[in-house]
Structures are given as structure tokens and as C-alpha cells.
Design a protein around this motif. Structure first.
Motif, short mmCIF file in Angstrom:
data_model
loop_
_atom_site.label_atom_id
_atom_site.label_comp_id
_atom_site.label_asym_id
_atom_site.label_seq_id
_atom_site.Cartn_x
_atom_site.Cartn_y
_atom_site.Cartn_z
N MET A 1 -14.44 5.04 -30.84
CA MET A 1 -13.11 4.69 -30.38
C MET A 1 -12.57 5.75 -29.41
N ASP A 2 -12.86 7.01 -29.71
CA ASP A 2 -12.39 8.09 -28.83
C ASP A 2 -12.97 7.94 -27.43
N ARG A 3 -14.21 7.51 -27.34
CA ARG A 3 -14.86 7.32 -26.04
C ARG A 3 -14.15 6.21 -25.25
N LEU A 4 -13.79 5.11 -25.92
CA LEU A 4 -13.06 4.02 -25.25
C LEU A 4 -11.70 4.49 -24.75
N ILE A 5 -11.02 5.27 -25.54
CA ILE A 5 -9.71 5.79 -25.14
C ILE A 5 -9.87 6.71 -23.93
N GLU A 6 -10.89 7.54 -23.95
CA GLU A 6 -11.15 8.44 -22.82
C GLU A 6 -11.43 7.64 -21.53
N ILE A 7 -12.24 6.59 -21.64
CA ILE A 7 -12.53 5.74 -20.49
C ILE A 7 -11.25 5.06 -20.00
N ASP A 8 -10.45 4.58 -20.93
CA ASP A 8 -9.19 3.94 -20.59
C ASP A 8 -8.28 4.90 -19.84
N HIS A 9 -8.19 6.14 -20.30
CA HIS A 9 -7.35 7.14 -19.64
C HIS A 9 -7.86 7.44 -18.24
N LYS A 10 -9.16 7.62 -18.10
CA LYS A 10 -9.72 7.93 -16.79
C LYS A 10 -9.55 6.77 -15.82
N LEU A 11 -9.79 5.56 -16.31
CA LEU A 11 -9.62 4.38 -15.45
C LEU A 11 -8.15 4.23 -15.05
N PHE A 12 -7.25 4.48 -15.99
CA PHE A 12 -5.83 4.43 -15.66
C PHE A 12 -5.50 5.40 -14.54
N LEU A 13 -5.90 6.65 -14.69
CA LEU A 13 -5.58 7.66 -13.68
C LEU A 13 -6.17 7.29 -12.32
N TYR A 14 -7.39 6.77 -12.32
CA TYR A 14 -8.00 6.37 -11.06
C TYR A 14 -7.20 5.25 -10.39
N LEU A 15 -6.93 4.18 -11.15
CA LEU A 15 -6.22 3.03 -10.58
C LEU A 15 -4.78 3.37 -10.22
N ASN A 16 -4.12 4.10 -11.08
CA ASN A 16 -2.73 4.46 -10.85
C ASN A 16 -2.59 5.34 -9.60
N ASN A 17 -3.52 6.23 -9.40
CA ASN A 17 -3.44 7.15 -8.26
C ASN A 17 -3.93 6.54 -6.95
N LEU A 18 -4.38 5.29 -6.99
CA LEU A 18 -4.69 4.59 -5.74
C LEU A 18 -3.41 4.22 -5.00
N GLY A 19 -2.32 4.17 -5.71
CA GLY A 19 -1.04 3.75 -5.13
C GLY A 19 -0.47 4.78 -4.18
N ASN A 20 0.46 4.31 -3.35
CA ASN A 20 1.21 5.21 -2.48
C ASN A 20 2.62 4.68 -2.28
N GLU A 21 3.50 5.53 -1.83
CA GLU A 21 4.92 5.18 -1.72
C GLU A 21 5.17 3.95 -0.86
N GLN A 22 4.34 3.70 0.13
CA GLN A 22 4.54 2.55 1.01
C GLN A 22 4.43 1.22 0.26
N TRP A 23 3.67 1.20 -0.83
CA TRP A 23 3.46 -0.04 -1.59
C TRP A 23 4.29 -0.11 -2.86
N ASP A 24 5.00 0.93 -3.21
CA ASP A 24 5.76 0.94 -4.46
C ASP A 24 6.74 -0.23 -4.54
N TRP A 25 7.45 -0.52 -3.47
CA TRP A 25 8.42 -1.62 -3.47
C TRP A 25 7.76 -2.95 -3.84
N PHE A 26 6.54 -3.17 -3.31
CA PHE A 26 5.83 -4.43 -3.57
C PHE A 26 5.51 -4.58 -5.05
N TRP A 27 4.98 -3.52 -5.68
CA TRP A 27 4.58 -3.60 -7.08
C TRP A 27 5.79 -3.63 -8.00
N LEU A 28 6.89 -3.01 -7.59
CA LEU A 28 8.13 -3.16 -8.36
C LEU A 28 8.63 -4.60 -8.28
N LEU A 29 8.48 -5.22 -7.14
CA LEU A 29 8.87 -6.62 -6.97
C LEU A 29 7.99 -7.54 -7.81
N VAL A 30 6.68 -7.31 -7.80
CA VAL A 30 5.74 -8.13 -8.56
C VAL A 30 6.03 -8.06 -10.05
#
Length: 187
Positions: free
Chosen positions: A1-30
Motif C-alpha cells: 500500500m505504501d508503494r501505491l501511495i508513493e506512486i500516487d504522490h509522485k504522479l500528482f506532483l508530475y501532473l500538477n506541476n505541468l500547469g502554468n498561470e496562463q491556464w489556471d483560469w481555464f481549469w478553475l472554470l472547468v
């Protein structure tokens, strides 16, 4: 279970950090529940156009019950698992982009994802005979809403996947209930 949580955290950080301020308004709207009103208004119009008023009313009641079910089940899971959201978890929040208006405390599982996927599956199956490709659009919309939660920093991908699965399951279940009720009461 710890391994799944670690993968989840790493995947979150990767996907979350793909964002940038120019697109924030769009995702807040969605992610905003009011943004979907035009889509749902069109779907209600299509219900009235393709089905009689009794079947349409039954569909609307079942959609309401479906959203209530997935939403409340999400609250039960959040209180039961007490998994902190990424925006509130030490060791994660320092490396993440937090864009959402508020964070909330617990996040497992995403009610946004479960509600969106539940409605997409339910209405997609209802309309499959009249608009066979509509379900793909609805699932795409649900996926956008679900991903917005990761982008904004309030859910892990595991929260989203669980919510999507639970929502799709209940969407299918409520579709089966609707078919049963339509047949039983000859609506």
C-alpha cells in the motif's frame, strides 16, 4: 500500500506541476459546478425532445438521486479514510501548485469525479440509441472535470480514479434501475 501511495504522490506532483498561470483560469472554470449548467440544460432539453414527460421526469429524479448517492458516499469515504488532500499534506504541498479557491481537509475520493462520471455514464447510456457518440463527449467532459482537481492541487490521481470508477458504477446501476422502472410501470 505504501508503494501505491508513493506512486500516487509522485504522479500528482508530475501532473500538477505541468500547469502554468496562463491556464489556471481555464481549469478553475472547468471545475466550477456552474460552468456545466449550459451542458446540463442541453441534456435536459434532449431528454424532453426524445422521451415523453414521464420518462424525462424519471430520468431527472434518478440523476438527482445518483448525484446525491455519489456525493454522500464521497463524504463517507473522506471521513472514513481521512486522507489529507495534497494541498494540506506536509511534504507534498511545498512542491505543488495550489490554484483552487479552497483546499478542504480530506480528499479520498473525489466527489467531482464520481458525480461527473456517474452523470456521463447514466445519460450517455440513456441517449445511446438516439446519439450513440454522445457518451464519448460526456466521458471526455467528466475526465476534464476530474483532471481539473489534480491540476488545482486538491486531489491525488488515485482520488480521481476511485471517484471515476465509483461514479461510472453508480451511473450504470441507476441506468439499469431506470430501465427496470420504465418496463415495470410501462412508462
Amino acid at each position: 500500500m505504501d508503494r501505491l501511495i508513493e506512486i500516487d504522490h509522485k504522479l500528482f506532483l508530475y501532473l500538477n506541476n505541468l500547469g502554468n498561470e496562463q491556464w489556471d483560469w481555464f481549469w478553475l472554470l472547468v471545475t466550477d459546478k456552474w460552468t456545466a449548467i449550459p451542458l446540463y440544460a442541453i441534456l435536459v432539453f434532449l431528454l424532453f425532445k426524445k422521451f415523453d414527460w414521464k420518462a424525462t421526469l424519471l430520468s431527472l429524479v434518478l440523476v438527482t438521486l445518483l448525484i446525491t448517492t455519489t456525493d454522500q458516499l464521497g463524504n463517507i469515504f473522506k471521513d472514513g479514510f481521512q486522507r489529507l488532500r495534497p494541498c494540506g499534506q506536509e511534504g507534498i504541498k511545498e512542491y505543488a501548485r495550489f490554484v483552487a479557491v479552497r483546499c478542504g481537509k480530506y480528499g479520498y475520493f473525489s466527489a467531482h469525479a464520481s458525480n461527473s462520471f456517474g452523470v456521463a455514464v447514466f445519460l450517455g447510456l440513456i441517449f445511446k440509441r438516439h446519439f450513440p457518440k454522445l457518451i464519448y463527449f460526456l466521458l471526455f467532459w467528466a475526465a476534464l472535470v476530474a483532471y481539473s482537481r489534480v491540476y488545482l492541487g486538491v486531489h491525488y490521481p488515485g482520488d480521481i480514479l476511485t471517484g471515476a470508477f465509483i461514479g461510472a458504477f453508480f451511473g450504470f446501476l441507476y441506468y439499469q434501475l431506470q430501465k427496470f422502472l420504465l418496463k415495470k410501470f410501462s412508462l
